[in-house]
Design a protein around this motif. Sequence first.
Motif, PDB file in Angstrom:
ATOM      1  N   THR A  92       3.471  -2.322   1.565  1.00  0.00           N
ATOM      2  CA  THR A  92       2.179  -1.972   0.980  1.00  0.00           C
ATOM      3  C   THR A  92       2.335  -1.681  -0.507  1.00  0.00           C
ATOM      4  OG1 THR A  92       1.448  -0.998   3.075  1.00  0.00           O
ATOM      5  CG2 THR A  92       0.245  -0.351   1.094  1.00  0.00           C
ATOM      6  N   ASN A  93       1.493  -2.276  -1.335  1.00  0.00           N
ATOM      7  CA  ASN A  93       1.484  -1.961  -2.768  1.00  0.00           C
ATOM      8  C   ASN A  93       0.768  -0.625  -2.969  1.00  0.00           C
ATOM      9  OD1 ASN A  93       1.027  -5.361  -4.106  1.00  0.00           O
ATOM     10  ND2 ASN A  93       2.813  -4.305  -3.313  1.00  0.00           N
ATOM     11  N   ASP A 103       4.237   8.392   1.039  1.00  0.00           N
ATOM     12  CA  ASP A 103       5.097   7.451   1.756  1.00  0.00           C
ATOM     13  C   ASP A 103       6.440   8.106   2.046  1.00  0.00           C
ATOM     14  OD1 ASP A 103       6.370   5.271   2.835  1.00  0.00           O
ATOM     15  OD2 ASP A 103       6.689   4.255   0.916  1.00  0.00           O
TER      16      ASP A 103
END
Length: 210
Positions: A92-93, A103
């Motif tokens: 995921t960007n 994250d």
Amino acid sequence: MISTMKQTKNFIISLLIALPLFLSAQQAVNIGDILCTDGSTVSINEFASSGKTALGVVFYVDDSEQHGWAVHLEYQGKTPWCYQYIDVPELTNIRKFRDAIKDTDGYNNTKIIRNYSNASVFPAAWAVDFDNGWYLPAAGQIRQLYGYIPEINQSLNTVSGEPFILSSNWWIWASTECDSEGAWDINYLGSEGHSKKVSHDFYVRAVRTF
């Protein structure tokens, strides 16, 4: 038959009574404890007399007080995150740091990167000993780690590890990707960087889940 059933019932009841006592007797793991090669953890005060071999230093403990994350005793070198500007499809960007520090899945990030290509393309993710449980930490894990540098460095010194350098210019890579050109890196003050994957050489410091 009735006697046997009664004995079995009494045995089960005894186990149910003893189990909470056993669990409460387990020593809680703390930040700065030494993770050993046999999977156990010991405090820095107990390490010298334990006869155990250090594997890492604990920097996070979950609600069970028995499991968490540990950081490697040494750096794994200095390298670019990637040798090409590539957007890893399954990563995921995350373009804002406030989101990046949420994250904490460094293990799966590292797995995705390594499955996508090899060390000649992604040197940072391949610098860690992934096959033996080590991975490139996510941004949120690094932020947690840097919150306990004094405790961690004390433990690293105790086990003759490699302490973290207390310099604002000393950055380590996260496995958290920003976009095709950049990935996240954080210094010991907790400051974030969204740096070019190819043109910046930063340090790698592996972590593991225990």
